[in-house]
Design a protein around this motif. Sequence first.
Motif, PDB file in Angstrom:
ATOM      1  N   ASP A  78      13.500   6.335   0.206  1.00 20.88           N
ATOM      2  CA  ASP A  78      13.474   7.642   0.849  1.00 20.88           C
ATOM      3  C   ASP A  78      13.891   7.450   2.309  1.00 20.88           C
ATOM      4  OD1 ASP A  78      12.959  10.151   1.858  1.00 20.88           O
ATOM      5  OD2 ASP A  78      10.791   9.844   1.972  1.00 20.88           O
ATOM      6  N   PRO A  79      15.150   7.708   2.658  1.00 25.34           N
ATOM      7  CA  PRO A  79      15.637   7.414   4.012  1.00 25.34           C
ATOM      8  C   PRO A  79      14.999   8.262   5.100  1.00 25.34           C
ATOM      9  CG  PRO A  79      17.293   8.657   2.786  1.00 25.34           C
ATOM     10  CD  PRO A  79      16.217   8.290   1.808  1.00 25.34           C
ATOM     11  N   THR A  80      14.404   9.399   4.728  1.00 23.15           N
ATOM     12  CA  THR A  80      13.812  10.286   5.728  1.00 23.15           C
ATOM     13  C   THR A  80      12.400   9.864   6.117  1.00 23.15           C
ATOM     14  OG1 THR A  80      12.836  11.795   4.101  1.00 23.15           O
ATOM     15  CG2 THR A  80      15.129  12.183   4.735  1.00 23.15           C
ATOM     16  N   GLY A  81      11.730   9.156   5.231  1.00 25.60           N
ATOM     17  CA  GLY A  81      10.346   8.768   5.490  1.00 25.60           C
ATOM     18  C   GLY A  81       9.353   9.864   5.189  1.00 25.60           C
ATOM     19  N   THR A  82       9.823  10.970   4.637  1.00 29.40           N
ATOM     20  CA  THR A  82       8.948  12.118   4.379  1.00 29.40           C
ATOM     21  C   THR A  82       7.896  11.812   3.323  1.00 29.40           C
ATOM     22  OG1 THR A  82      10.743  13.630   4.942  1.00 29.40           O
ATOM     23  CG2 THR A  82       8.895  14.539   3.690  1.00 29.40           C
ATOM     24  N   LYS A  83       8.309  11.174   2.233  1.00 32.32           N
ATOM     25  CA  LYS A  83       7.394  10.955   1.114  1.00 32.32           C
ATOM     26  C   LYS A  83       6.296   9.949   1.435  1.00 32.32           C
ATOM     27  CE  LYS A  83      10.636  12.149  -2.587  1.00 32.32           C
ATOM     28  NZ  LYS A  83      11.316  11.687  -3.824  1.00 32.32           N
ATOM     29  N   CYS A  84       6.539   9.116   2.419  1.00 32.31           N
ATOM     30  CA  CYS A  84       5.561   8.082   2.749  1.00 32.31           C
ATOM     31  C   CYS A  84       4.216   8.661   3.174  1.00 32.31           C
ATOM     32  CB  CYS A  84       6.124   7.189   3.852  1.00 32.31           C
ATOM     33  SG  CYS A  84       5.060   5.808   4.299  1.00 32.31           S
ATOM     34  N   SER A  85       4.241   9.871   3.712  1.00 33.56           N
ATOM     35  CA  SER A  85       2.998  10.480   4.196  1.00 33.56           C
ATOM     36  C   SER A  85       2.245  11.247   3.116  1.00 33.56           C
ATOM     37  CB  SER A  85       3.306  11.422   5.369  1.00 33.56           C
ATOM     38  OG  SER A  85       4.126  12.488   4.937  1.00 33.56           O
ATOM     39  N   LEU A  86       2.856  11.394   1.932  1.00 35.34           N
ATOM     40  CA  LEU A  86       2.206  12.164   0.875  1.00 35.34           C
ATOM     41  C   LEU A  86       1.096  11.352   0.216  1.00 35.34           C
ATOM     42  CD1 LEU A  86       5.382  13.711  -0.844  1.00 35.34           C
ATOM     43  CD2 LEU A  86       3.915  14.730   0.914  1.00 35.34           C
ATOM     44  N   HIS A  87       0.000  12.017  -0.087  1.00 30.92           N
ATOM     45  CA  HIS A  87      -1.123  11.436  -0.839  1.00 30.92           C
ATOM     46  C   HIS A  87      -1.823  10.302  -0.084  1.00 30.92           C
ATOM     47  CE1 HIS A  87       0.457  13.791  -4.192  1.00 30.92           C
ATOM     48  NE2 HIS A  87       1.629  13.250  -3.951  1.00 30.92           N
ATOM     49  N   GLN A  88      -1.669  10.266   1.230  1.00 31.32           N
ATOM     50  CA  GLN A  88      -2.377   9.271   2.040  1.00 31.32           C
ATOM     51  C   GLN A  88      -3.715   9.881   2.466  1.00 31.32           C
ATOM     52  OE1 GLN A  88      -1.453   6.202   2.439  1.00 31.32           O
ATOM     53  NE2 GLN A  88       0.768   6.134   2.171  1.00 31.32           N
ATOM     54  N   ILE A  89      -4.713   9.698   1.623  1.00 27.90           N
ATOM     55  CA  ILE A  89      -5.984  10.384   1.864  1.00 27.90           C
ATOM     56  C   ILE A  89      -7.062   9.482   2.454  1.00 27.90           C
ATOM     57  CG2 ILE A  89      -5.541  12.066   0.037  1.00 27.90           C
ATOM     58  CD1 ILE A  89      -7.437  10.479  -1.755  1.00 27.90           C
ATOM     59  N   ASP A  90      -6.826   8.173   2.503  1.00 28.02           N
ATOM     60  CA  ASP A  90      -7.845   7.296   3.085  1.00 28.02           C
ATOM     61  C   ASP A  90      -7.903   7.531   4.595  1.00 28.02           C
ATOM     62  OD1 ASP A  90      -8.841   4.571   4.343  1.00 28.02           O
ATOM     63  OD2 ASP A  90      -9.468   4.566   2.246  1.00 28.02           O
ATOM     64  N   PRO A  91      -9.089   7.661   5.170  1.00 29.86           N
ATOM     65  CA  PRO A  91      -9.185   7.966   6.602  1.00 29.86           C
ATOM     66  C   PRO A  91      -8.793   6.808   7.516  1.00 29.86           C
ATOM     67  CG  PRO A  91     -11.372   7.586   5.685  1.00 29.86           C
ATOM     68  CD  PRO A  91     -10.415   7.625   4.527  1.00 29.86           C
ATOM     69  N   ASN A  92      -8.721   5.597   6.983  1.00 30.13           N
ATOM     70  CA  ASN A  92      -8.505   4.425   7.827  1.00 30.13           C
ATOM     71  C   ASN A  92      -7.244   3.624   7.517  1.00 30.13           C
ATOM     72  OD1 ASN A  92     -11.088   4.652   9.266  1.00 30.13           O
ATOM     73  ND2 ASN A  92     -12.004   4.092   7.301  1.00 30.13           N
ATOM     74  N   VAL A  93      -6.786   3.660   6.265  1.00 29.64           N
ATOM     75  CA  VAL A  93      -5.710   2.764   5.827  1.00 29.64           C
ATOM     76  C   VAL A  93      -4.544   3.560   5.250  1.00 29.64           C
ATOM     77  CG1 VAL A  93      -5.099   0.855   4.275  1.00 29.64           C
ATOM     78  CG2 VAL A  93      -7.341   0.893   5.381  1.00 29.64           C
ATOM     79  N   TRP A  94      -3.327   3.139   5.621  1.00 30.37           N
ATOM     80  CA  TRP A  94      -2.081   3.723   5.124  1.00 30.37           C
ATOM     81  C   TRP A  94      -1.494   2.748   4.113  1.00 30.37           C
ATOM     82  CZ3 TRP A  94      -1.152   8.528   6.940  1.00 30.37           C
ATOM     83  CH2 TRP A  94       0.084   9.122   6.690  1.00 30.37           C
ATOM     84  N   PHE A  95      -1.325   3.190   2.874  1.00 25.78           N
ATOM     85  CA  PHE A  95      -0.822   2.321   1.814  1.00 25.78           C
ATOM     86  C   PHE A  95       0.695   2.459   1.685  1.00 25.78           C
ATOM     87  CE2 PHE A  95      -5.238   3.240   0.317  1.00 25.78           C
ATOM     88  CZ  PHE A  95      -5.715   1.938   0.390  1.00 25.78           C
ATOM     89  N   MET A  96       1.371   1.303   1.527  1.00 27.65           N
ATOM     90  CA  MET A  96       2.813   1.293   1.380  1.00 27.65           C
ATOM     91  C   MET A  96       3.204   1.028  -0.061  1.00 27.65           C
ATOM     92  SD  MET A  96       3.684   2.031   4.404  1.00 27.65           S
ATOM     93  CE  MET A  96       5.420   1.977   3.993  1.00 27.65           C
ATOM     94  N   ALA A  97       4.223   1.737  -0.527  1.00 26.76           N
ATOM     95  CA  ALA A  97       4.722   1.558  -1.890  1.00 26.76           C
ATOM     96  C   ALA A  97       5.635   0.345  -1.973  1.00 26.76           C
ATOM     97  CB  ALA A  97       5.462   2.806  -2.343  1.00 26.76           C
ATOM     98  N   GLN A  98       5.946  -0.040  -3.197  1.00 24.27           N
ATOM     99  CA  GLN A  98       6.817  -1.179  -3.480  1.00 24.27           C
ATOM    100  C   GLN A  98       7.593  -0.849  -4.760  1.00 24.27           C
ATOM    101  OE1 GLN A  98       4.920  -4.825  -4.915  1.00 24.27           O
ATOM    102  NE2 GLN A  98       6.094  -6.017  -3.425  1.00 24.27           N
ATOM    103  N   PRO A  99       8.879  -1.185  -4.831  1.00 22.94           N
ATOM    104  CA  PRO A  99       9.621  -0.901  -6.072  1.00 22.94           C
ATOM    105  C   PRO A  99       9.056  -1.698  -7.240  1.00 22.94           C
ATOM    106  CG  PRO A  99      10.897  -2.353  -4.662  1.00 22.94           C
ATOM    107  CD  PRO A  99       9.717  -1.895  -3.845  1.00 22.94           C
ATOM    108  N   LEU A 100       9.202  -1.160  -8.432  1.00 24.24           N
ATOM    109  CA  LEU A 100       8.749  -1.884  -9.615  1.00 24.24           C
ATOM    110  C   LEU A 100       9.646  -3.089  -9.877  1.00 24.24           C
ATOM    111  CD1 LEU A 100       7.944   1.083 -12.037  1.00 24.24           C
ATOM    112  CD2 LEU A 100       6.461  -0.049 -10.361  1.00 24.24           C
TER     113      LEU A 100
END
Length: 249
Positions: A78-100
Amino acid sequence: MKDLYDNTATPRLILILVISLVSAITVSTVAVAAQNEDVTQMLYSVDSKPFGINYSDWFGKYWQWLLSVPTVDFPVNDPTGTKCSLHQIDPNVWFMAQPLDGSAQIKCFIPYGKAIFVPILKGECDYMSDSRLKTESDLRECAYSGIRGALMQAEINGIKVENIQNLSVESPIFNLTISPDNIYGGGPSGDTQAVAVGYALFFKPLPPGEYFIHVSASVLDDPTLGTYSWAVDTQYHLIVEEPNPSALN
């Protein structure tokens, strides 16, 4: 006035050049050493308790997040970075995705004050996905089965992370809800229990700025280990945002 061709000036000039060169080398060496030290200081140690939770438990939390993200929102390539912020509900940690599988470039804007969980290599097994698994030991053996013998590499801002094998973690058994529309797709969904294992770069909250993270892992087909060939290569461009002035008051 000194003669421009006076040979006595030459040794002095050479001495100055040598001193300058030595100083430059010393400064460069110190800078590299400082950078390498900073890389280590940026990460939580595997025996720590980020936000009061055992490091190993965060692997379970990562999978709880990962399997809750709908396929359409999966933030890979996702070149815009928009999707990275979706479903980040933990108050302290930001989780990063990885390709399968394969390679990906992921851009992400990270709110100030968030820790960042970047997977290098991961494995998970749960009772629901494989009815042959009956015990916690079964889950653990299954989770390791796909990552044995893996080759791994990681860089933070161009600096190689040494001794990645020391980042090995296995979670305790944890509760997991598998969304019907998750990235793995096609399997059963619902509530189950799971075990996760693997390696990650778990960053402490970083100062505002840009960070370039590169991680890769590969496994070769080996019938004796029960593994099959696959490889992932991910480049993360992370932008940690400036703090919100109102949040600092």
